[in-house]
Scaffold this active site. Structure first.
Site, short mmCIF file in Angstrom:
data_model
loop_
_atom_site.label_atom_id
_atom_site.label_comp_id
_atom_site.label_asym_id
_atom_site.label_seq_id
_atom_site.Cartn_x
_atom_site.Cartn_y
_atom_site.Cartn_z
N GLU A 186 0.88 -1.20 -0.10
CA GLU A 186 -0.02 0.10 0.27
C GLU A 186 0.82 1.21 0.19
O GLU A 186 2.17 1.20 0.38
CB GLU A 186 -0.70 -0.11 1.31
CG GLU A 186 -1.90 -1.22 1.45
CD GLU A 186 -2.41 -1.28 3.04
OE1 GLU A 186 -2.47 -0.22 3.56
OE2 GLU A 186 -2.98 -2.09 3.34
N LYS A 235 2.06 4.49 1.57
CA LYS A 235 2.16 5.07 3.12
C LYS A 235 1.64 6.75 3.04
O LYS A 235 2.51 7.46 2.71
CB LYS A 235 3.57 5.14 3.70
CG LYS A 235 3.62 5.44 5.22
CD LYS A 235 4.97 4.98 5.90
CE LYS A 235 4.85 5.17 7.25
NZ LYS A 235 4.53 6.55 7.72
N ASP A 238 0.91 10.63 3.91
CA ASP A 238 1.67 11.24 5.04
C ASP A 238 0.51 12.17 5.56
O ASP A 238 0.59 13.35 5.20
CB ASP A 238 2.63 11.89 4.30
CG ASP A 238 3.82 12.40 5.01
OD1 ASP A 238 3.81 12.18 6.32
OD2 ASP A 238 4.99 13.32 4.70
N TYR A 253 -8.08 8.13 3.77
CA TYR A 253 -7.98 6.73 3.06
C TYR A 253 -8.18 5.57 4.35
O TYR A 253 -7.40 5.94 5.28
CB TYR A 253 -6.66 6.40 2.36
CG TYR A 253 -6.82 6.80 1.05
CD1 TYR A 253 -7.83 6.56 0.07
CD2 TYR A 253 -5.68 7.82 0.56
CE1 TYR A 253 -7.68 6.69 -1.19
CE2 TYR A 253 -6.00 8.10 -1.01
CZ TYR A 253 -6.62 7.63 -1.78
OH TYR A 253 -6.67 7.83 -2.93
N LYS A 282 10.47 3.38 3.51
CA LYS A 282 10.36 4.72 3.27
C LYS A 282 11.04 4.98 1.83
O LYS A 282 11.68 4.27 1.26
CB LYS A 282 10.87 5.44 4.13
CG LYS A 282 10.38 5.41 5.55
CD LYS A 282 9.96 6.73 6.12
CE LYS A 282 9.31 6.48 7.45
NZ LYS A 282 9.22 7.71 8.22
N CYS A 321 23.39 46.44 -7.84
CA CYS A 321 23.72 45.06 -8.21
C CYS A 321 25.00 44.75 -7.45
O CYS A 321 26.17 45.54 -7.51
CB CYS A 321 24.09 45.24 -9.75
SG CYS A 321 24.70 43.77 -10.44
N CYS A 374 28.15 44.65 -10.48
CA CYS A 374 28.58 45.89 -10.82
C CYS A 374 28.46 46.92 -10.12
O CYS A 374 29.02 48.20 -10.65
CB CYS A 374 28.01 45.86 -12.13
SG CYS A 374 26.62 46.19 -12.52
N CYS A 427 19.21 44.35 -12.32
CA CYS A 427 20.38 45.16 -12.29
C CYS A 427 20.50 46.23 -13.54
O CYS A 427 19.97 45.44 -14.58
CB CYS A 427 21.77 44.30 -12.49
SG CYS A 427 23.07 45.26 -13.07
N CYS A 485 27.38 45.15 -16.82
CA CYS A 485 27.62 44.26 -15.66
C CYS A 485 28.39 43.05 -16.03
O CYS A 485 27.75 42.28 -16.88
CB CYS A 485 26.16 44.12 -15.03
SG CYS A 485 26.21 42.87 -13.83
S1 IVH Z 1 -0.87 0.27 8.94
C1 IVH Z 1 -0.72 -2.35 12.44
N1 IVH Z 1 -0.90 1.30 6.50
O1 IVH Z 1 2.00 5.21 8.98
C2 IVH Z 1 -0.36 -1.19 11.34
N2 IVH Z 1 -0.03 2.63 8.34
O2 IVH Z 1 2.43 3.37 11.72
C3 IVH Z 1 -0.79 0.04 11.46
N3 IVH Z 1 0.24 5.03 7.62
O3 IVH Z 1 0.92 7.07 11.44
C4 IVH Z 1 -0.62 0.97 10.36
N4 IVH Z 1 -0.28 4.87 5.64
O4 IVH Z 1 -1.01 6.41 10.12
C5 IVH Z 1 -0.45 1.57 7.73
N5 IVH Z 1 -1.23 2.12 4.44
C6 IVH Z 1 -1.04 2.43 5.65
C7 IVH Z 1 -0.49 3.49 5.83
C8 IVH Z 1 -0.03 3.54 7.35
C9 IVH Z 1 -0.04 5.70 6.32
C10 IVH Z 1 0.61 5.65 8.69
C11 IVH Z 1 0.03 5.50 10.14
C12 IVH Z 1 0.90 5.58 11.17
C13 IVH Z 1 2.15 5.49 10.42
C14 IVH Z 1 3.10 4.39 11.09
#
Ligand code: IVH
Length: 693
Positions: free
Chosen positions: A121, A123, A125, A239, A334, A428, A431, A446, A452
């Site tokens: 999936e 991650k 932010d 999400y 990451k 400037c 110059c 300038c 210059c």
């Molecule tokens: S799973 C037991 N899936 O990353 C596992 N976390 O934990 C629990 N986060 O602040 C987390 N996308 O909010 C999971 N696809 C994703 C995620 C995700 C973002 C965040 C989550 C947490 C941090 C790490």
């Protein structure tokens, strides 16, 4: 007194419709009705609920509007802890392999056992949130807090359009209790628009308003906002990626075998789930996912800081269990961070080719977005002031994709010194000529022109670059030496260089001198577009240079063109035409052109493109009233085909006004300004090239 049955039925119907349309709009991004119609239904429901308060329910769509300002947030104990997730430290692809190897070891799988299935999936932010649904109705939303106890942010989360207030039936029956875990985040475009609106408020002098440094901070701030009216104005998205408490099958809940199945069920119940989620088999698939998402990261409409891999099989997840507070079955992998903290060591002002002065922050070196960054542009004085960047400040630096690094903002509470705010120098820095900022422009320039040295150097480098005159062997160091030593002052000086001047320079042997001279000689045979681009006329890039060359065919016709004629070139507007005209009106620029030609710079010339010889090229005509036989569009087509521009209002610049019956104020204006007035016959003569004197 309980409300009459028809009212109750109408309220139910409105709620059902509004739930459906909110889902179409927020989750599927595919609305079926116009916004105004949604608003109408919404208002009707609001009015009915106001008249019959006993009909209010916590999942009514009207509850998204939010309630009273809070003193603080109530605490919520999570019935199933909100765990954190282990982060794979290796940000290269080896991270995915290491996770797979660990899972296999912990499951004691034999080497030849089949590959493990995963769900990969994004991650997101943002901020982790737990949504509690009872009998399908949202009853509580809580932040993660320390994982055991979070804060009750139900009021604010209700305002997030993507969070369903009531789950919809779909696929399997909705479990009596379901805690959805997911991420509240802000899309980048929503973030930009919100910050723009904030800037406007600040500019209007509204106190207590601020801009946000990134979407994550903005989202976190909105979720923890005590005034739900403010939270509602913050454009949040959501999400779902997991679950907490869920009614088990033995108590009447649905049974699931895999992570993927459960995610699909969440989607079917009306929760937004990402369509970027993939089922992967074995480490190779995880590596491919990491690589693919990494390359598309900047095209996503929201920030992610990595990907997450989860063992798909729920029975295997159970077998793997947890270490302290992290599941062994999941890992965050990451990407290189796109934002880092560093400090400002100085703010320099650089001079560009056209004299533009750019403040540049000199940074303590920092690894961000995959490279070490030491400079970040502050764009211009207004921008530097807006961000209030000062020497010594700790700042957030962002580098995303190939975009040039930028200072996102200052970490205000780390300022311990009293450095003054940035101001553009009056002169400037290279110059000493006055630095001027023309009205309506954001940039300081300038005023020294080619006097210059900085502009001269940039002009030479621009001239010599591969896409311009393509002078082999003329790089930055050499240009510095040539200009600083006073050997080269103008572009033609380059072609007057001899072995003697060159070998006198540092690190220049006879061989490299001969090489450069050969490069210069070879560059003389060029093309008109390259030559025009090489001159460094403001606003004339490669494509405009090509258009000019094609349109006029030869240089002399360009030198003699007035602004109106330049405006006939496709894609050349007033600013560009003005700039070209001004450039060639300067005697010293003409001299440069002549001297370059005299030095032997040459190209093949052609004929002007057909349009340039159209009878009405450069003329502006205004139509007014009704013509006896020609319709308005026909008349316009005839004029444009003859090269004229057809304008909507009369000014001193109008060449002709064509007036028919019932002509009004435009005709009066033409007479007042002495613009020639023609009838339909006159128009026909005009397009045939028979112009009145
Ligand atoms: S799973 C037991 N899936 O990353 C596992 N976390 O934990 C629990 N986060 O602040 C987390 N996308 O909010 C999971 N696809 C994703 C995620 C995700 C973002 C965040 C989550 C947490 C941090 C790490």
């Amino acid at each position: 007194m309980s409300p009459p049955a028809p009212v109750r039925a109408r309220v139910d119907a409105l709620r059902a419709q509004l739930h459906h349309h909110a889902y179409r709009y927020y989750v599927l991004d595919a609305p079926e009705i116009p916004d105004a119609e949604y608003d109408r239904l919404f208002t009707e429901l609001q009015q009915l609920e106001a008249a019959h308060p006993e009909l209010a329910t916590p999942d009514s769509p009207t509850r998204r509007v939010g309630g009273a300002v809070l003193e603080g947030f109530a605490k919520v104990r999570h019935r199933v802890p909100m765990l954190s997730i282990r982060t794979e430290t290796d940000i290269t692809e080896a991270g995915a392999q290491a996770f797979d190897a660990r899972v296999r070891r912990e499951l004691a799988l034999a080497e030849d056992a089949p590959p493990v299935a995963y769900v990969a999936e994004l991650k997101f932010d943002g901020l982790a949130i737990s949504l509690r649904y009872e009998q399908g109705v949202l009853v509580q939303a809580a932040t993660r807090g320390d994982g055991e106890v979070g804060e009750d942010v139900t009021q604010n989360i209700r305002t997030v359009g993507q969070v369903p207030l009531r789950l919809q039936a779909g696929g399997r029956p909705v479990p009596p209790v379901l805690e959805v875990r997911g991420e509240v985040y802000m899309r980048r475009d929503d973030f930009e628009a919100m910050n723009e609106a904030q800037r406007l408020k600040i500019a209007q002098g509204q106190k207590n308003e601020k801009t946000f440094v990134n979407p994550r901070n903005a989202a976190a701030g909105a979720v923890r906002q005590l005034d739900p009216a403010i939270a509602r104005q913050r454009p949040l998205s959501f999400y779902a990626y997991g679950w907490g408490e869920i009614t088990p099958p033995e108590a009447g809940g649905p049974a699931f075998a895999s992570q993927f199945e459960l995610l699909q069920a969440l989607g079917a119940w009306g929760l937004p789930v990402s369509d970027q989620t993939r089922r992967c088999v074995g480490a190779a698939d995880l590596v491919a996912f990491h690589r693919e998402i990494g390359s598309r990261r900047d095209q996503l409409p929201f920030d992610i800081d990595g990907v997450v891999y989860k063992v798909d099989d729920l029975a295997l997840q159970q077998r793997l269990g947890f270490v302290t507070r992290e599941p062994r079955w999941a890992v965050a992998h990451k990407f290189p961070a796109q934002e880092q903290l560093t400090t400002i060591e100085a703010i320099d002002v650089q001079v560009g080719r056209t004299g533009k002065l750019t403040p540049v922050a000199k940074l303590a070196p920092v690894f961000v977005g995959g490279v070490t960054v030491t400079n970040a542009t502050l764009h211009n004085e207004d921008e530097a002031r807006r961000k209030d960047v000062r020497v010594g400040d700790t700042v957030i630096v962002r580098r995303a994709g190939d975009v040039i690094p930028e200072v996102v903002g200052v970490v205000a509470d780390k300022r311990t010194h009293e450095a003054p705010p940035f101001t553009m120098p009056a002169c400037c820095p290279v110059c000493g000529s006055a630095a001027v900022r023309e009205e309506g422009e954001v940039d300081h320039r300038c005023s020294g022109g080619l006097f210059c040295p900085a502009q001269r150097k940039q002009a030479l480098l621009h001239f010599a670059q591969r896409r311009a005159m393509d002078v082999e062997g003329l790089g930055e160091k050499l240009v510095d030496q040539l200009v600083d030593g006073g050997v080269v002052r103008t572009l033609p000086d380059l072609y007057r260089l001899g072995v003697a001047n060159l070998v006198a320079l540092e690190r220049m042997g006879e061989k490299s001198a001969a090489g450069l001279l050969a490069g210069l000689e070879a560059s003389k045979a060029t093309t008109l577009p390259r030559f025009l681009f090489a001159l460094g006329i403001r606003h004339v890039g490669e494509s405009t240079a090509r258009d000019l060359a094609r349109h006029f065919g030869g240089l002399d016709r360009i030198l003699e063109a007035d602004v109106d004629q330049l405006l006939q070139v496709p894609d050349v507007g007033p600013v560009v035409a003005e700039s070209i005209h001004r450039f060639f009106a300067q005697p010293h620029n003409r001299e440069v052109v002549e001297q370059l030609r005299a030095c032997g710079v040459h190209w093949a010339e052609g004929e002007p493109a057909a349009q340039a010889v159209l009878p009405l090229a450069g003329k502006t005509v205004v139509l007014t009233g009704t013509l006896p036989t020609l319709g308005r569009d026909e008349a316009k087509d005839l004029l444009e085909a003859a090269g004229a521009k057809v304008a909507g209002s009369v000014s001193r610049k109008t060449s002709y006004v064509v007036a028919g019956a019932e002509a009004g104020s435009k005709l009066d204006k033409a007479r007042e300004l002495g613009v020639p007035v023609l009838d339909e016959d006159g128009l026909r003569r005009l397009v045939a090239g028979d112009l009145p004197a």
